[in-house]
Design an enzyme around this catalytic site. Sequence first.
Site, PDB file in Angstrom:
ATOM      1  NE  ARG A  74      34.886  21.956   2.678  1.00 53.46           N
ATOM      2  CZ  ARG A  74      35.620  21.151   3.568  1.00 53.46           C
ATOM      3  NH1 ARG A  74      36.156  19.974   3.102  1.00 53.46           N
ATOM      4  NH2 ARG A  74      35.682  21.452   4.889  1.00 53.46           N
TER       5      ARG A  74
ATOM      6  CD  GLU B 264      35.280  13.251   3.178  1.00 55.75           C
ATOM      7  OE1 GLU B 264      35.212  14.364   3.835  1.00 55.75           O
ATOM      8  OE2 GLU B 264      36.217  13.125   2.610  1.00 55.75           O
TER       9      GLU B 264
ATOM     10  CD  GLU C  45      34.415  12.336   7.952  1.00 57.15           C
ATOM     11  OE1 GLU C  45      35.294  12.246   6.948  1.00 57.15           O
ATOM     12  OE2 GLU C  45      34.104  13.739   8.370  1.00 57.15           O
TER      13      GLU C  45
ATOM     14  CD  GLU D 215      34.841  15.584  11.603  1.00 59.19           C
ATOM     15  OE1 GLU D 215      34.855  16.614  12.074  1.00 59.19           O
ATOM     16  OE2 GLU D 215      35.342  15.394  10.379  1.00 59.19           O
TER      17      GLU D 215
ATOM     18  CG  ASP E 226      -1.810   1.277   1.474  1.00 55.04           C
ATOM     19  OD1 ASP E 226      -1.978   1.969   0.343  1.00 55.04           O
ATOM     20  OD2 ASP E 226      -2.380   1.553   2.518  1.00 55.04           O
TER      21      ASP E 226
ATOM     22  CG  HIS F 182      32.826  17.651   3.575  1.00 55.28           C
ATOM     23  ND1 HIS F 182      33.963  17.622   4.311  1.00 55.28           N
ATOM     24  CD2 HIS F 182      32.208  18.767   3.726  1.00 55.28           C
ATOM     25  CE1 HIS F 182      33.770  18.645   5.206  1.00 55.28           C
ATOM     26  NE2 HIS F 182      32.693  19.293   4.921  1.00 55.28           N
TER      27      HIS F 182
ATOM     28  NE  ARG G 186      41.016  20.167   4.648  1.00 56.37           N
ATOM     29  CZ  ARG G 186      40.802  18.937   4.588  1.00 56.37           C
ATOM     30  NH1 ARG G 186      39.511  18.708   4.758  1.00 56.37           N
ATOM     31  NH2 ARG G 186      41.719  18.093   4.185  1.00 56.37           N
TER      32      ARG G 186
ATOM     33  CD  GLU H 147      35.919  17.873   0.440  1.00 55.52           C
ATOM     34  OE1 GLU H 147      35.565  17.627   1.316  1.00 55.52           O
ATOM     35  OE2 GLU H 147      37.193  18.171   0.120  1.00 55.52           O
TER      36      GLU H 147
ATOM     37  CD  GLU I 291      31.331  16.103   9.282  1.00 59.68           C
ATOM     38  OE1 GLU I 291      32.600  16.106   8.998  1.00 59.68           O
ATOM     39  OE2 GLU I 291      30.470  16.823   9.742  1.00 59.68           O
TER      40      GLU I 291
END
Length: 470
Positions: A360, A130, A220, A212, A51, A269, A339, A358, A132
């Site tokens: 972020r 990645e 992480e 982390e 359903d 990330h 970063r 990457e 966390e």
Amino acid sequence: MTPKEVLAFAKENNARMVDLKFVDFFGIWQHFAVPVSELEEDLFEAGLGFDGSSIRGWKPIHASDMLVIPDPSTALMDPFPAVPTLSLICDVVDPITRESYERDPRAIAKKAEAYLKSTGIGDEAFFGPEPEFFIFDDVRFSEGADHSYYSVNSEEGVWNSGADEGPNLGHKPKHKGGYFPVAPVDSQDDLRTEMSLVMEQVGIHVECQHHEVATAGQAEIDMKFDTLLKMTDKLMWFKYIIKNVARRNGKTATFMPKPVFGDNGTGMHTHQSIWKDGKPLFAGDGYGGMSEMAMHYIGGILKHARALNAFTNPSTNSYKRLVPGFEAPINLAYSSRNRSASIRIPMYSSSPKAKRIEVRFPDPSCNGYLAFAAMLMAGLDGIQNKIDPGEPLDKDIYGLTPEELKDVPAAAGSLTEALDALEADHDFLLGGDVFTKEVIETWIAYKRENEVAAVALRPHPHEFHLYYDC
């Protein structure tokens, strides 16, 4: 595996039940189980009915019959049930047309992979998230007409440095101090290792695990990259394993982006690259060792980032993380090494196979199938239209003056802003019928009504601090 091989695998592992898992519109696994006697080869074609009206954001009650079709390549033994249980991830189809249900997130991920191949740009898109998360010892929350509160607690929480724990042994990670001292400050190494080993049981290649930045059990565990669909299936197993290993150890885990005030939030990330004929296409001789194609991919992500936020940061809580000062990548720029940029070009290796971008700003409250598919579509739009990402920003963004920042665009500042951006900018998602207008409209309407409005209507505890005496 083929269906015949799945039957042999179930017998070899003495399976007594078969757990059929499928993902709802918003990224939560749903399931039902049948005795192994129901597992026959034709099940993989005929499917089983359920359903769909009871699943959030899916069929109305008058058209609720749906089918799950098990994918034999996903067969694994579930590591948690007391009875040996075979697990199969399923696709959702319409029982009349036998076509994929357009709101099935896994179907959208499959269409994104097919669209990539149809463009001739590449034949594989690799993703490496990645995610966390926080591991707590206690979580309580309640609301009503007369009250609203939440409380989270952790043996690691710095706020417990003065608690009577009979005895208190100290060694609490301070705010922003969890990255990453050894034990006894890091008290959860064994727990993360247990999580990692269970992941390996289900075929997830774990690269590392660590504490982390935040106090109170932020963690992480990194997985090796894989193709889009395989990685999103693994992300579902990842969350399932984290939560269940935590629970069997008397703890609770959450992927909520910002459960703790005054410390780092939880991001995801996401590394991305495109390959063709077994060769990486993002390596080149341009900035950061990247190809022109990679730069155009970055241009597409940056151009559509605010619309992407509706899928990559889909909760009201996401925007408690996306604020300045906590390593949150709110400024839409790219850089190698830096970063604080929302897109980073990792410089760990000069190998062409390691060249990737990457992104972020995503967080793990997202539905990976939708978020990864949407990012791929934005990147492909950048490649197809040769979108220039502009100049890199190699300075510390958080050290820039307002004058220096005025020309740097920002990610959405709220779920409302993200949904408005998606409403205005979604044509890039429609290629190859990967996302349909109906899917986008349903996502926006559901989020506005059930999340944005629901949170906006309720008094916040801090409002009493601000306004009670007004």
